[in-house]
Structures are given as structure tokens and as C-alpha cells.
Design an enzyme around this catalytic site. Structure first.
Site, PDB file in Angstrom:
ATOM      1  N   HIS A   1      43.734  34.163  41.423  1.00 32.43           N
ATOM      2  CA  HIS A   1      44.911  34.029  40.561  1.00 32.43           C
ATOM      3  C   HIS A   1      45.480  32.627  40.770  1.00 32.43           C
ATOM      4  O   HIS A   1      45.847  32.266  41.879  1.00 32.43           O
ATOM      5  CB  HIS A   1      45.982  35.061  40.941  1.00 32.43           C
ATOM      6  CG  HIS A   1      45.613  36.461  40.584  1.00 32.43           C
ATOM      7  ND1 HIS A   1      46.195  37.142  39.550  1.00 32.43           N
ATOM      8  CD2 HIS A   1      44.717  37.307  41.124  1.00 32.43           C
ATOM      9  CE1 HIS A   1      45.661  38.356  39.474  1.00 32.43           C
ATOM     10  NE2 HIS A   1      44.766  38.477  40.421  1.00 32.43           N
TER      11      HIS A   1
ATOM     12  N   HIS B   1      51.619  41.489  42.013  1.00 33.45           N
ATOM     13  CA  HIS B   1      51.257  42.879  42.286  1.00 33.45           C
ATOM     14  C   HIS B   1      52.260  43.526  43.221  1.00 33.45           C
ATOM     15  O   HIS B   1      52.799  42.877  44.122  1.00 33.45           O
ATOM     16  CB  HIS B   1      49.862  42.938  42.943  1.00 33.45           C
ATOM     17  CG  HIS B   1      48.773  42.341  42.124  1.00 33.45           C
ATOM     18  ND1 HIS B   1      48.508  40.990  42.139  1.00 33.45           N
ATOM     19  CD2 HIS B   1      47.894  42.894  41.259  1.00 33.45           C
ATOM     20  CE1 HIS B   1      47.493  40.749  41.316  1.00 33.45           C
ATOM     21  NE2 HIS B   1      47.109  41.885  40.766  1.00 33.45           N
TER      22      HIS B   1
ATOM     23  N   TYR C   1      51.445  45.512  45.543  1.00 37.81           N
ATOM     24  CA  TYR C   1      50.915  45.515  46.918  1.00 37.81           C
ATOM     25  C   TYR C   1      51.154  44.206  47.667  1.00 37.81           C
ATOM     26  O   TYR C   1      50.970  44.128  48.870  1.00 37.81           O
ATOM     27  CB  TYR C   1      49.410  45.864  46.936  1.00 37.81           C
ATOM     28  CG  TYR C   1      48.509  44.873  46.227  1.00 37.81           C
ATOM     29  CD1 TYR C   1      48.258  43.605  46.748  1.00 37.81           C
ATOM     30  CD2 TYR C   1      47.897  45.212  45.024  1.00 37.81           C
ATOM     31  CE1 TYR C   1      47.432  42.709  46.103  1.00 37.81           C
ATOM     32  CE2 TYR C   1      47.070  44.326  44.368  1.00 37.81           C
ATOM     33  CZ  TYR C   1      46.846  43.074  44.903  1.00 37.81           C
ATOM     34  OH  TYR C   1      46.039  42.195  44.246  1.00 37.81           O
TER      35      TYR C   1
ATOM     36  N   SER D   1      47.580  47.389  38.890  1.00 35.29           N
ATOM     37  CA  SER D   1      48.541  46.556  38.161  1.00 35.29           C
ATOM     38  C   SER D   1      48.880  47.188  36.820  1.00 35.29           C
ATOM     39  O   SER D   1      48.724  48.400  36.635  1.00 35.29           O
ATOM     40  CB  SER D   1      47.933  45.164  37.925  1.00 35.29           C
ATOM     41  OG  SER D   1      46.832  45.266  37.023  1.00 35.29           O
TER      42      SER D   1
ATOM     43  N   HIS E   1      36.232  42.908  46.806  1.00 35.70           N
ATOM     44  CA  HIS E   1      36.883  42.007  45.853  1.00 35.70           C
ATOM     45  C   HIS E   1      35.885  41.011  45.248  1.00 35.70           C
ATOM     46  O   HIS E   1      36.017  40.614  44.096  1.00 35.70           O
ATOM     47  CB  HIS E   1      38.037  41.276  46.554  1.00 35.70           C
ATOM     48  CG  HIS E   1      38.894  40.459  45.636  1.00 35.70           C
ATOM     49  ND1 HIS E   1      39.580  41.011  44.567  1.00 35.70           N
ATOM     50  CD2 HIS E   1      39.180  39.137  45.617  1.00 35.70           C
ATOM     51  CE1 HIS E   1      40.251  40.059  43.930  1.00 35.70           C
ATOM     52  NE2 HIS E   1      40.023  38.908  44.547  1.00 35.70           N
TER      53      HIS E   1
END
Ligand code: HPA
Length: 275
Positions: A62, A84, A86, A213, A248
Site C-alpha cells: 500500500h 485497516h 487490524y 476490509s 501475504h
């Protein structure tokens, strides 16, 4: 600073940076999907860190900036990187950008994400238009004093994801040979991926894709009467479905692999669906 003050401060700063430009469409670009902002023309970039009252992105993949520019005959305000739950922000905070969009006069927001496939008929790399969502995050961005200037205390959520826009997108993409699935997105808080038992639960309650999200942003957009279009990139089959462990890197790899199709779909959104 209250959330409302932060929204006002951010809006004023962005407005002054925009000069005369008036974005009509907002875009939130998820994990590995942020490159679409690089295709905009005549851009202005505003790093999140520069915007008073805004938030800062902490996730790999990001970039953390607003990109305002032209594409498909429209002026877009794209978020290259989102926030987010989290990361430790509350949902009232992560949805500040949506309310800023509303204040800037944006009526439609396109929300994208990377998600795990829960529906066994999906394959890695599929794109899913979000038909509805299940808020399983354990939180809600509208908790607290209602911000009456945005919307009512008890907003309706019957048609969060605009049915006409969805239909138009799916039909237009099909004519170009792009197969878009449609389904229900369920949000877990993360940051861990789900367990196989949780994924069986997701399937039992009617979810097709799972992610961390989108739902808070969509709720806040619906609250203030914005039109929402949601698109999930199925970057992996969800936990327990293939036996493979999730990571990820795989999510980023798949979203990079479908970048070309994804770009085409967003172009269709701008030039055919929203025009
Ligand atoms: N679960 C939750 N979030 C995700 C996933 C997943 O399998 N893939 C990409 N984002």
C-alpha cells in the site's frame, strides 16, 4: 481532534490542493491493486502523511497517497492504499477518507480488495462483484454519536452495492469476454487469516469471499447516500480449501497477475458503467 474535525481539516487541505478540479468518483485500491492510480492522467499526488487529520498506511503493498486525475472522461480521486481495522485504528477512523470524499462532492465510490475465495466454484485470480456483505468484523463504523450531517441514526442497508451499476458492469465485461462472478463478501477483523472451521462457517452463512476490509467503508458510504460498487480480487482460495497454507506474498502475486484484467474492469467502470 474529533473524527468530524479531522474530516473537515482533511477536506479543506485536499480542496485547496485540488485547485479547480472536482472529482466525481472515488476509488479505494486494495492490496496489490494500487497501480491503477498510475494510469490516471494529469495527476495531483497527495501523500497521506501530508494531510492534516488523515491517517497513515502501514501495510506492505500500500503506497499511501491520494492520486487525483482523469481517466475515461471523469475526474477520479483514488486512494493508493487504504486503512485497516487490524492496523489498530478504530472503524470511525478508517472511514474518514470516505466521508472526506462525500464532503468533496463525490457521489460514487468504487471499493476494491484482495479476498479469499470461500465459494468452491471460484478459482484463484477470479474477480467478484460484491452483491452484498456480512459485517463479521465485530465492530461498526457508525457506533457513537450519529453524525447527522452525513446520514440517519438507523440507515437502511438493503442496497449498499448499487444493483443497476452491478448489472451494467457484469454485462459490459461479459461482452468483452471478461467473466465476473457476483457474491457476498464477509469481513473478519484479521490480521490472521481465518481457520478452516471459520471458512466452513462463512460458507454455511452464505459468504462467497472473505477479507479484512471494505465493509466499514461501504457502511459509511451507504450511510451518507453514496453509490457503492465493490470488486474483490480472489487472490487465493480460503483456508482449508486446498490444503495449502496462506501468505501475504501469494495474495500480492495473484493480484499482480490479474492486474491487466483488473485494469480493464476498472476502465469499463469509468467509461461504460458510470458515464
Ligand atoms: N482471508 C482474508 N483476507 C484475505 C484473504 C483471505 O483468505 N486473501 C486476501 N485477503
Amino acid at each position: 481532534m474529533t473524527v468530524l474535525e479531522r474530516i473537515e481539516k482533511s477536506t479543506a487541505y485536499i480542496q485547496q490542493k485540488l485547485g479547480g478540479q472536482r472529482p466525481q468518483v472515488g476509488m479505494i485500491l486494495g492490496s496489490g491493486l494500487g497501480d491503477y492510480a498510475d494510469t490516471l492522467e494529469q495527476t495531483i499526488q497527495i501523500p497521506y502523511g501530508e494531510i492534516p487529520g488523515f491517517l497513515h498506511s502501514t501495510v506492505e503493498g500500500h503506497k499511501g497517497q491520494l492520486v487525483i486525475g482523469r481517466r475515461g472522461g471523469q475526474t477520479i480521486l483514488a486512494m493508493q492504499g487504504r486503512f485497516h481495522y487490524y492496523e489498530g485504528y478504530c472503524q470511525q477512523e478508517i472511514t474518514i477518507p470516505v466521508r472526506v470524499m462525500k464532503k468533496l462532492g463525490i457521489g460514487t465510490v468504487v471499493i476494491t480488495n484482495a479476498a479469499g475465495g470461500v465459494n468452491a466454484a471460484f478459482a484463484e485470480g477470479a474477480l467478484m462483484v460484491i452483491a452484498d456483505h456480512i459485517n463479521y468484523s465485530g465492530q461498526n463504523p457508525l457506533i457513537g454519536k450519529n453524525l447527522d450531517e452525513f446520514g440517519p441514526r438507523f440507515p437502511d442497508m438493503t442496497n449498499v452495492y448499487d444493483p443497476a451499476l452491478r448489472k451494467c458492469l457484469i454485462e459490459t465485461a461479459a461482452r468483452e469476454g471478461i467473466d465476473l462472478a457476483e457474491g457476498v463478501y464477509i469481513m473478519f477483523s484479521g490480521p490472521n487469516y481465518e481457520t478452516p472451521a471459520e471458512i466452513r462457517f462463512c460458507r454455511a452463512i452464505g459468504a462467497d469471499a472473505v477479507g479484512m476490509s471494505t465493509v466499514p467503508e461501504a457502511i459509511v458510504a451507504a450511510h451518507c447516500g453514496m453509490c457503492v460498487l465493490g470488486i474483490s480480487c480472489i487472490t487465493n482460495m480460503a483456508a482449508g480449501m486446498t490444503g495449502a497454507a496462506l501468505n501475504h506474498e501469494e495474495v500480492m502475486e495473484t493480484s499482480t497477475r490479474v492486474k491487466k484484467t483488473f485494469t480493464r474492469v476498472l476502465d469499463i467502470v469509468l467509461s461504460d458503467v458510470l458515464n
